[in-house]
Structure formats: C-alpha cells, structure tokens
Enzyme design. Structure first.
Site, PDB file in Angstrom:
ATOM      1  N   GLU A   1       0.824  -1.211   0.000  1.00 41.63           N
ATOM      2  CA  GLU A   1       0.000   0.000   0.000  1.00 41.63           C
ATOM      3  C   GLU A   1       0.851   1.251   0.000  1.00 41.63           C
ATOM      4  O   GLU A   1       1.885   1.298   0.669  1.00 41.63           O
ATOM      5  CB  GLU A   1      -0.887   0.016   1.252  1.00 41.63           C
ATOM      6  CG  GLU A   1      -1.926  -1.067   1.225  1.00 41.63           C
ATOM      7  CD  GLU A   1      -2.816  -1.048   2.453  1.00 41.63           C
ATOM      8  OE1 GLU A   1      -3.381  -2.106   2.766  1.00 41.63           O
ATOM      9  OE2 GLU A   1      -2.944   0.017   3.096  1.00 41.63           O
TER      10      GLU A   1
ATOM     11  N   CYS B   1      -3.239   0.798   7.781  1.00 42.93           N
ATOM     12  CA  CYS B   1      -2.089   0.195   7.109  1.00 42.93           C
ATOM     13  C   CYS B   1      -2.229  -1.319   6.947  1.00 42.93           C
ATOM     14  O   CYS B   1      -2.415  -2.036   7.912  1.00 42.93           O
ATOM     15  CB  CYS B   1      -0.865   0.527   7.925  1.00 42.93           C
ATOM     16  SG  CYS B   1       0.547  -0.390   7.418  1.00 42.93           S
TER      17      CYS B   1
END
Ligand SMILES: C[S@@+](CC[C@H](N)C(=O)[O-])C[C@H]1O[C@@H](n2cnc3c(N)ncnc32)[C@H](O)[C@@H]1O
Ligand code: SF4
Length: 339
Positions: A90, A324
């Site tokens: 990511e 996250c």
C-alpha cells in the site's frame, strides 16, 4: 530489477555514463517522460541507450503498478500497488502533497494493534520498488514529502530504504526533512542515519513510556528502554536540527492513562520533539478501542500545557477501511494468522 543497483547495471550495460544514469533516474523518480527537458533526447543519449531505453522504461513502470485507488473524505487516497512478482503493498497519497510508502511486504515486529504485523514478514521491498511507489504517486499528484509509514519496518530493510532515500534526496527533488524515516527504533538506525549523504527526519514509534507494556504491544521490537530510545533519537535530532516526531497510536485505557501522560512529560519536555497522537484505527478482530476525539483532544491539550508540543492527528483514509495493510489483506487469498 527490484534494486536501484540493478537499474544502474542495466543502464551501464547500455552504454550510459554517470550523467546519463543520473538523468534517467531523475526523470523516472519525478515521473517525467524520458524525452522531456530542454535538449532533444537524440542529442543527449548514446545510440545503444536510446534504443534500449524503452525496454528499461517499461520495466521501471512494471515495478509498481496501480491496482486500485480508494479516495478518503479527508483528501487522502489509498493505493493498492502491484509489484513485479504479483505481491501487493500500500501507498497513501496524503493531503498537502505527501506520500506514505511501504518498505516491506508484511512485518516481523508484530505490533498487536497493526494489521501489517499480523502477517509476519513476507519479503523485503527493493530500493527501486520503493522509488517506483514515489514515481507512481507522482504520476497521480505532485509529491513534496515522502514518509516511510506504510507497510513494514524500515529498520529491517535498512540498506534498501537508505538507497531509496539517498536517491530521492539527491535526484528526486526532495529536501532531507521531507523524507521521514518511521521506526520502532533500532541501534542500526541510530548508527546509519547520521552517516548518510541524505539525513531524513526521524519518526520514532514509541507508543508507551513503560518498557513492560512496550514489550507487550511491540513484541519483536528491539528491547531498548523507552528513555534510551528517546535519548538516541534526540542525539540524531541535534545533528540534523529538525525535530523528532514521536508517534503514539492512542489506545483507550492502554496508553492514555495518567501514568503514561506523566511518563511522556518526563521523557519529552524540553526535547526538540513533536508528539503525534494518532487515535487507533480499528483493525478487524482486535480488542483495542479508539478514545473519543474529545478525550484525545483533552489529552493533547494537557500535554501541551505541561510543555510537550503535541499534535492530534487523524490517520489518513480511515473512512476507506484503509488502516495500514488492510487493503492488501482484503485482496489476499491466504487466511490472516489470528493474533
Ligand atoms: C505502519 S507503521 C510503519 C513504520 C514503522 N514500522 C513504524 O512502526 O513506525 C507507521 C505507523 O502506523 C501506526 N499504526 C499501525 N497500526 C495502526 C492502527 N491500527 N491505528 C493507528 N496507527 C497505526 C504505527 O504505530 C506507526 O507509528
Ligand atoms: S506498526 Fe510498524 S513495526 Fe509495528 S507491525 Fe506495523 S509496520 Fe511493523
């Protein structure tokens, strides 16, 4: 071609000299086409390089591909990024020109409140793959700051992260303090950072001033006492002149107690540091709670009054279920190991 050294070797094999190499890397890391600039490319590059460059460019573009975009209400945007071997990580486009990049697939530290930590370490992200995340972000928005706060612990991939930082701070149009190295703290970091040509800003993920609680929350972080971590960070800060960011993921009734606030004041008052309090971003199946915004704001105010520069921050893109590692976890087919 995951590493910057691989990219350089490829360019040299095509006849690139140091100035060609710098130019190609500068244009790539800034997401500019290789034929941009004041001089026509034919005037500048040797024939072998000119002919081989499209294939190299195609490989560079394949290092970090956009899989999906997830805009948040706060102006941030989470990106699921596909790497050359099919792994995903990511990146997050932050409001005001920042990008948060990943340094590892998974993470071995295993923080008990972090989605990435549940997976263990899958693999290191190469230095070229890190720069490619920045280039990808720049193809979508202007980028003036890069923070290593995505998936992974930069201290556990130190050589690759520092190679990427050195390139971004020299050819990538970013000031040293616009590069933020976020870490749970590790002796190797405190040795390496001051020695580099580019000295990034330091963000220290402290989360508690109690050694016993830190062992519980960050089970495989180096066993360095919180006070010693702050001292080591402070020594680096004195060398660079810009403040240490102390990261504090706020967990209700865990690290928002009166004892912790006293500990923070003891450790941070008088230091060139900013305490970033980030209320816990919920991760499925974890027992933690985020304190109310009002309670968090009251804590930040109290600390401020007691002499600790404190900022209360949202974690970017909370509304897109993008804490996250969560985008990657959503797309993964293997089951997540339960904590
Ligand atoms: C994902 S880590 C990556 C960088 C490095 N490993 C570290 O811990 O500093 C970046 C920051 O995200 C924070 N974080 C992790 N999980 C979180 C959660 N569920 N809610 C809010 N912050 C979180 C960490 O505490 C850390 O300060
Ligand atoms: S918070 Fe950072 S160190 Fe902890 S598990 Fe997540 S990525 Fe790793």
């Amino acid at each position: 071609m995951r590493q910057l050294s691989d990219v350089r070797d490829r360019l040299r094999a095509l006849g690139a000299g140091p100035s060609h190499e710098r130019r190609v890397l500068r244009l790539w890391s800034n997401a500019l086409p290789q034929d941009s600039g004041s001089r026509a490319i034919e005037d500048f590059l040797p024939k072998s390089l000119r002919e081989g460059l499209p294939a190299v460019e195609a490989e560079l573009a394949g290092l970090a591909r956009l899989v999906s975009r997830h805009p948040g209400e706060d102006g941030s945007e989470r990106l699921l990024v596909g790497l050359g071997d099919g792994q995903t990580c990511e990146s997050v486009l932050l409001p005001r020109g920042g990008v948060c990049v990943s340094s590892q697939i998974g993470c071995a530290v295993g923080c008990t409140f972090c989605m990435t930590g549940r997976e263990g370490l899958v693999r290191q992200i190469g230095s070229a793959e890190i720069v490619a995340q920045v280039a990808l972000a720049r193809s979508l928005r202007p980028v003036r700051k890069v923070v290593f706060m995505g998936m992974g612990e930069p201290a556990h991939n130190l050589a690759n992260v520092m190679d990427a930082i050195d390139l971004l701070g020299t050819a990538g149009n970013l000031g040293h303090k616009q590069l933020v190295f976020s870490t749970v703290g590790d002796e190797r970091v405190f040795e390496r950072l001051p020695r580099g040509p580019v000295k990034p800003a330091l963000a220290l993920s402290l989360h508690t001033t109690r050694a016993d609680l830190r062992e519980e929350l960050l089970p495989r972080a180096p066993r360095i006492a919180p006070q010693d971590l702050v001292e080591a960070g402070d020594a680096y800060v004195r060398a660079t002149g810009y403040p240490m960011q102390v990261q504090w993921t706020l967990l209700e009734d865990v690290n928002d107690t009166a004892e912790e606030l006293d500990g923070i004041v003891r450790l941070l008052r008088g230091k060139h540091a900013v305490l970033n309090m980030i209320p816990y971003n919920s991760v499925p199946d974890l027992p933690y709670r985020r304190p109310s915004w009002e309670k968090a704001a009251a804590i930040a105010r109290t600390l401020h009054q007691r002499g600790v520069l404190t900022k209360l921050r949202h974690s970017a893109g909370q509304d897109v279920e993008g804490g996250c590692g969560q985008l990657r976890a959503r797309g993964r087919t293997v089951p997540i190991v339960a904590v």
